[in-house]
Scaffold this motif. Structure first.
Motif, PDB file in Angstrom:
ATOM      1  N   ASP A 128      48.077  43.214  40.772  1.00  0.00           N
ATOM      2  CA  ASP A 128      47.359  41.940  40.930  1.00  0.00           C
ATOM      3  C   ASP A 128      48.369  40.811  41.079  1.00  0.00           C
ATOM      4  O   ASP A 128      49.433  40.837  40.479  1.00  0.00           O
ATOM      5  CB  ASP A 128      46.443  41.661  39.731  1.00  0.00           C
ATOM      6  CG  ASP A 128      45.342  40.658  40.076  1.00  0.00           C
ATOM      7  OD1 ASP A 128      44.167  41.057  40.103  1.00  0.00           O
ATOM      8  OD2 ASP A 128      45.665  39.472  40.340  1.00  0.00           O
TER       9      ASP A 128
ATOM     10  N   ASP B 210      52.156  41.370  41.485  1.00  0.00           N
ATOM     11  CA  ASP B 210      52.698  41.075  42.815  1.00  0.00           C
ATOM     12  C   ASP B 210      51.534  40.737  43.734  1.00  0.00           C
ATOM     13  O   ASP B 210      50.388  41.111  43.456  1.00  0.00           O
ATOM     14  CB  ASP B 210      53.475  42.287  43.361  1.00  0.00           C
ATOM     15  CG  ASP B 210      54.560  41.870  44.354  1.00  0.00           C
ATOM     16  OD1 ASP B 210      54.501  40.734  44.853  1.00  0.00           O
ATOM     17  OD2 ASP B 210      55.458  42.694  44.624  1.00  0.00           O
TER      18      ASP B 210
ATOM     19  N   GLY C  30      37.907  41.294  45.319  1.00  0.00           N
ATOM     20  CA  GLY C  30      36.845  40.293  45.175  1.00  0.00           C
ATOM     21  C   GLY C  30      36.673  39.446  46.419  1.00  0.00           C
ATOM     22  O   GLY C  30      36.538  39.962  47.532  1.00  0.00           O
TER      23      GLY C  30
ATOM     24  N   GLY D 116      25.835  29.738  35.676  1.00  0.00           N
ATOM     25  CA  GLY D 116      24.905  29.896  36.791  1.00  0.00           C
ATOM     26  C   GLY D 116      25.205  28.946  37.931  1.00  0.00           C
ATOM     27  O   GLY D 116      26.326  28.461  38.080  1.00  0.00           O
TER      28      GLY D 116
ATOM     29  N   TRP E 269      34.425  25.799  33.900  1.00  0.00           N
ATOM     30  CA  TRP E 269      35.088  26.784  34.786  1.00  0.00           C
ATOM     31  C   TRP E 269      34.270  26.955  36.054  1.00  0.00           C
ATOM     32  O   TRP E 269      33.049  26.824  36.021  1.00  0.00           O
ATOM     33  CB  TRP E 269      35.202  28.125  34.046  1.00  0.00           C
ATOM     34  CG  TRP E 269      35.670  29.290  34.865  1.00  0.00           C
ATOM     35  CD1 TRP E 269      36.962  29.675  35.061  1.00  0.00           C
ATOM     36  CD2 TRP E 269      34.856  30.250  35.570  1.00  0.00           C
ATOM     37  NE1 TRP E 269      36.997  30.812  35.849  1.00  0.00           N
ATOM     38  CE2 TRP E 269      35.717  31.173  36.175  1.00  0.00           C
ATOM     39  CE3 TRP E 269      33.482  30.403  35.746  1.00  0.00           C
ATOM     40  CZ2 TRP E 269      35.263  32.247  36.942  1.00  0.00           C
ATOM     41  CZ3 TRP E 269      33.021  31.466  36.514  1.00  0.00           C
ATOM     42  CH2 TRP E 269      33.913  32.370  37.105  1.00  0.00           C
TER      43      TRP E 269
ATOM     44  N   PRO F 275      31.821  37.050  45.065  1.00  0.00           N
ATOM     45  CA  PRO F 275      32.045  37.592  46.416  1.00  0.00           C
ATOM     46  C   PRO F 275      30.729  38.188  46.923  1.00  0.00           C
ATOM     47  O   PRO F 275      30.423  39.349  46.668  1.00  0.00           O
ATOM     48  CB  PRO F 275      33.107  38.677  46.179  1.00  0.00           C
ATOM     49  CG  PRO F 275      32.961  39.057  44.727  1.00  0.00           C
ATOM     50  CD  PRO F 275      32.256  37.966  43.998  1.00  0.00           C
TER      51      PRO F 275
HETATM   52  C1  LIG Z   1      28.944  31.805  37.162  1.00  0.00           C
HETATM   53  C2  LIG Z   1      28.930  33.315  37.362  1.00  0.00           C
HETATM   54  C3  LIG Z   1      28.147  34.111  36.531  1.00  0.00           C
HETATM   55  C4  LIG Z   1      28.111  35.487  36.719  1.00  0.00           C
HETATM   56  N1  LIG Z   1      27.386  36.243  35.853  1.00  0.00           N
HETATM   57  C5  LIG Z   1      27.360  37.593  35.974  1.00  0.00           C
HETATM   58  C6  LIG Z   1      26.679  38.382  35.032  1.00  0.00           C
HETATM   59  O1  LIG Z   1      26.115  37.861  34.069  1.00  0.00           O
HETATM   60  N2  LIG Z   1      26.654  39.725  35.197  1.00  0.00           N
HETATM   61  C7  LIG Z   1      27.290  40.330  36.271  1.00  0.00           C
HETATM   62  O2  LIG Z   1      27.193  41.559  36.402  1.00  0.00           O
HETATM   63  N3  LIG Z   1      28.012  39.599  37.164  1.00  0.00           N
HETATM   64  C8  LIG Z   1      28.055  38.248  37.045  1.00  0.00           C
HETATM   65  N4  LIG Z   1      28.771  37.485  37.927  1.00  0.00           N
HETATM   66  C9  LIG Z   1      29.453  38.156  39.044  1.00  0.00           C
HETATM   67  C10 LIG Z   1      30.749  38.841  38.634  1.00  0.00           C
HETATM   68  O3  LIG Z   1      31.530  37.976  37.836  1.00  0.00           O
HETATM   69  C11 LIG Z   1      31.530  39.259  39.887  1.00  0.00           C
HETATM   70  O4  LIG Z   1      30.698  40.016  40.745  1.00  0.00           O
HETATM   71  C12 LIG Z   1      32.740  40.120  39.483  1.00  0.00           C
HETATM   72  O5  LIG Z   1      33.552  39.432  38.577  1.00  0.00           O
HETATM   73  C13 LIG Z   1      33.567  40.512  40.700  1.00  0.00           C
HETATM   74  O6  LIG Z   1      34.633  41.287  40.225  1.00  0.00           O
HETATM   75  P1  LIG Z   1      35.856  41.708  41.132  1.00  0.00           P
HETATM   76  O7  LIG Z   1      36.719  42.594  40.320  1.00  0.00           O
HETATM   77  O8  LIG Z   1      35.318  42.212  42.427  1.00  0.00           O
HETATM   78  O9  LIG Z   1      36.571  40.331  41.504  1.00  0.00           O
HETATM   79  P2  LIG Z   1      37.630  39.441  40.674  1.00  0.00           P
HETATM   80  O10 LIG Z   1      37.317  39.423  39.232  1.00  0.00           O
HETATM   81  O11 LIG Z   1      37.684  38.134  41.376  1.00  0.00           O
HETATM   82  O12 LIG Z   1      38.981  40.232  40.833  1.00  0.00           O
HETATM   83  C14 LIG Z   1      39.681  40.299  42.055  1.00  0.00           C
HETATM   84  C15 LIG Z   1      41.150  40.346  41.732  1.00  0.00           C
HETATM   85  O13 LIG Z   1      41.871  40.563  42.946  1.00  0.00           O
HETATM   86  C16 LIG Z   1      43.077  39.864  42.853  1.00  0.00           C
HETATM   87  N5  LIG Z   1      43.610  39.637  44.191  1.00  0.00           N
HETATM   88  C17 LIG Z   1      43.025  39.002  45.226  1.00  0.00           C
HETATM   89  N6  LIG Z   1      43.843  38.976  46.286  1.00  0.00           N
HETATM   90  C18 LIG Z   1      44.984  39.620  45.925  1.00  0.00           C
HETATM   91  C19 LIG Z   1      46.208  39.911  46.587  1.00  0.00           C
HETATM   92  N7  LIG Z   1      46.453  39.533  47.834  1.00  0.00           N
HETATM   93  N8  LIG Z   1      47.159  40.607  45.893  1.00  0.00           N
HETATM   94  C20 LIG Z   1      46.955  41.001  44.633  1.00  0.00           C
HETATM   95  N9  LIG Z   1      45.815  40.738  43.953  1.00  0.00           N
HETATM   96  C21 LIG Z   1      44.848  40.056  44.603  1.00  0.00           C
HETATM   97  C22 LIG Z   1      42.691  38.554  42.156  1.00  0.00           C
HETATM   98  O14 LIG Z   1      43.833  37.930  41.568  1.00  0.00           O
HETATM   99  C23 LIG Z   1      41.681  39.045  41.131  1.00  0.00           C
HETATM  100  O15 LIG Z   1      42.271  39.306  39.884  1.00  0.00           O
HETATM  101  C24 LIG Z   1      28.851  36.092  37.773  1.00  0.00           C
HETATM  102  C25 LIG Z   1      29.652  35.299  38.586  1.00  0.00           C
HETATM  103  C26 LIG Z   1      29.712  33.920  38.385  1.00  0.00           C
HETATM  104  C27 LIG Z   1      30.592  33.081  39.252  1.00  0.00           C
END
Ligand SMILES: Cc1cc2nc3c(=O)[nH]c(=O)nc-3n(C[C@H](O)[C@H](O)[C@H](O)COP(=O)(O)OP(=O)(O)OC[C@H]3O[C@@H](n4cnc5c(N)ncnc54)[C@H](O)[C@@H]3O)c2cc1C
Length: 410
Positions: free
Chosen positions: A30, A218, A250, A307, A345, A350
């Motif tokens: 990451d 990285d 994401g 939300g 925050w 996505p």
């Molecule tokens: C206000 C809010 C409330 C929510 N409530 C809920 C809930 O109650 N229940 C639920 O199920 N979901 C909820 N969600 C949705 C949920 O948070 C997301 O769907 C989930 O966090 C997505 O996870 P992810 O691992 O795909 O993305 P992320 O958590 O964004 O992780 C992606 C990672 O990729 C890394 N990355 C990106 N590009 C690169 C790169 N080039 N090189 C290296 N690393 C990279 C980033 O640094 C990051 O750490 C909510 C979202 C929001 C905004």
């Protein structure tokens, strides 16, 4: 196999851990700290019962009312409209076609159904430190007999979801702190929530590391590809070889997929949270206000109000007035809420137009697997996503039908 999982949010960490448990040699990479993307600030709901896509027939009728309020549940930053328009048009189309709504609902239910069971398995004896299975409630101040709610009810019934209707006395019995203005409610006894979304990701990462997993800090830039397979991930500080790669990045997933020749539709649905460290009262259950589309979650370090949807560029500066508006709405629900020490925050969900993630093989590199686009429910969808990714990497049968998650649908 030697596998690199790029992205250490809830999806990447769950996937890395699952692959490691399957006997693979896994590295997690990451550009930032573990769990600091969208997974940091979500509402914490883990909802096996979630089977209603966001785009539904009748939804459009609500939109003008929401748009009229710049701090309401849904806004579009007008400067971003030209870029968001194709996604919005597709979103509208998804909601108009009842066959698609049903298909999306089936896929969501399959993706979510085992979520709590899978977290229990992944977290082992630490499960109850991170997750409470105390159910969730939805409340409405107004009548909830519109077409959207009727369809949502039908979909839930078709999937055998346990959802008990509540009148105002029953709502009050479940949460005595709540302002007694809510006339209708639904109780989902089989849902749960995490007590701290960041700690949940960190705990899984710690288990991964304890079993020999490596975590590299990285920034991924591109793959070096020969003969239809990625050989290494080129990053800002080095290049890392592996036999398979997972893109769990994401909101950044769509850009990366486009570099691999795959066009997918993802829009940042930006959401906000307010964390209250000393709230004075604690909702007795994870609660969603369905009139204004936000929720409150009792967490370990206080109460989280979360939300709203803001259609905007993910990198644009936050508008914390939206978080302040959440706070005002939450005080209407809980008049004695203490807001001292509140922190704000913003994060980017996505989101795809059909509410389904992309979990699939890249077209130009068969050993690169996409695992992103989880929108509003990535915390819930992460464990099953990890299982599908494992099946794709091992050329095995996925545990659920993975066809709805293919990128070719775009
Ligand atoms: C206000 C809010 C409330 C929510 N409530 C809920 C809930 O109650 N229940 C639920 O199920 N979901 C909820 N969600 C949705 C949920 O948070 C997301 O769907 C989930 O966090 C997505 O996870 P992810 O691992 O795909 O993305 P992320 O958590 O964004 O992780 C992606 C990672 O990729 C890394 N990355 C990106 N590009 C690169 C790169 N080039 N090189 C290296 N690393 C990279 C980033 O640094 C990051 O750490 C909510 C979202 C929001 C905004």
């Amino acid at each position: 196999m030697r596998i690199i999982v790029i992205g250490a949010g809830i999806v990447g960490v769950s996937t890395a851990y699952r692959l490691q448990q399957g006997g693979h040699d896994v590295t997690l990479l990451d550009k930032g700290a573990v769990g600091m993307g969208c997974s940091f600030g979500n509402g914490g709901a883990i909802s096996p019962d979630l089977c209603v896509p966001i785009a539904l027939p009748g939804m459009l009728r609500r939109v003008p009312r929401w748009f009229a309020d710049p701090l309401g549940p849904l806004v579009v930053r007008w400067s971003h409209l030209p870029r968001a328009l194709p996604w919005m048009v597709r979103w509208i189309r998804e909601g108009k076609d009842i066959q698609k709504v049903r298909a999306n609902s089936n896929a969501l239910r399959a993706l979510h159904r085992r979520a709590l069971m899978d977290y229990r398995e992944m977290l082992g004896p630490d499960y109850s430190q991170h997750i409470e299975e105390t159910g969730q409630i939805y409340v409405w101040q107004n009548d909830r007999s519109g077409p959207v709610e009727i369809l949502a009810k039908t979909l839930r019934e078709e999937h055998g979801v346990k959802a008990e209707r509540l009148d105002s006395a029953e709502i009050q019995r479940i949460d005595p702190h709540l302002n007694p203005i809510y006339k209708n409610g639904l109780h989902f006894p089989e849902n749960g929530h995490t007590l701290n979304p960041l700690r949940l990701v960190e705990a899984l990462a710690e288990r991964f590391r304890a079993h020999g997993g490596r975590i590299i800090n990285d920034e991924f830039v591109s793959f070096s590809i020969t003969s239809g397979a990625a050989r290494s991930a080129k990053c800002v500080n080095g290049s890392y070889d592996a036999q398979a790669f997972v893109l769990a990045t994401g909101i950044d997933g769509a850009t990366m997929a486009s570099r691999l020749g795959d066009s997918v539709s993802i829009q940042a649905e930006r959401g906000y949270h307010v964390m209250l460290p000393a709230p004075n009262i604690r909702p007795s259950i994870k609660i969603s206000n369905r009139d204004h589309m936000f929720g409150l979650t009792p967490m370990r370090d206080g109460v989280r109000i979360s939300g709203t949807v803001e259609i905007a560029n993910a990198a644009a500066p936050p508008n914390y007035k939206r978080a302040e508006a959440l706070l005002t709405r939450a005080q209407e629900m809980y008049p004695s809420l203490n807001t001292e020490g509140a922190t704000f925050w913003m994060g980017s969900r996505p989101s795809t137009p059909d509410s389904l993630p992309i979990v699939d093989r890249a077209t130009t590199a068969h050993n690169v697997i996409y695992a992103f686009g989880h929108g509003h429910s990535g915390l819930t969808g992460a464990p099953m996503t990890a299982r599908i990714v494992q099946a794709l990497i091992e050329d095995a049968q996925p545990p659920i039908d993975a066809a709805p998650f293919r990128h070719s649908r775009f």
